[in-house]
Motif scaffolding. Structure first.
Motif: not given
Length: 72
Positions: A3-10
């Motif tokens: 699972r990837v999250g955070g401010p630069f996930v896109n």
């Protein structure tokens, strides 16, 4: 799984192509029956920042999976 999250996930790209998963797959190919793990990656660095984020994440994931499975 990852699972990837955070401010630069896109900017992290396709999770299935993530270097953490590629490292885990390589370990599973080398040691059949080891199984896998679940990773949560928080993307705090922009892609292409030149800081080695992806390779460092892959190394950490590889080491964590090996440690969890009792492999030196």
């Amino acid at each position: 799984a990852i699972r990837v999250g955070g401010p630069f996930v896109n900017a992290a790209g396709d999770p299935d192509q993530n270097l953490v998963l590629k490292a885990a797959r390589a370990l599973r190919e080398r040691i059949p029956g080891i199984g896998g793990g679940e990773f949560h990656l928080t993307k705090n660095l922009p892609a292409g920042a030149g800081l080695g984020g992806g390779s460092a994440d892959a190394a950490a994931g590889f080491r964590l999976l090996a440690q969890a499975k009792g492999i030196d």
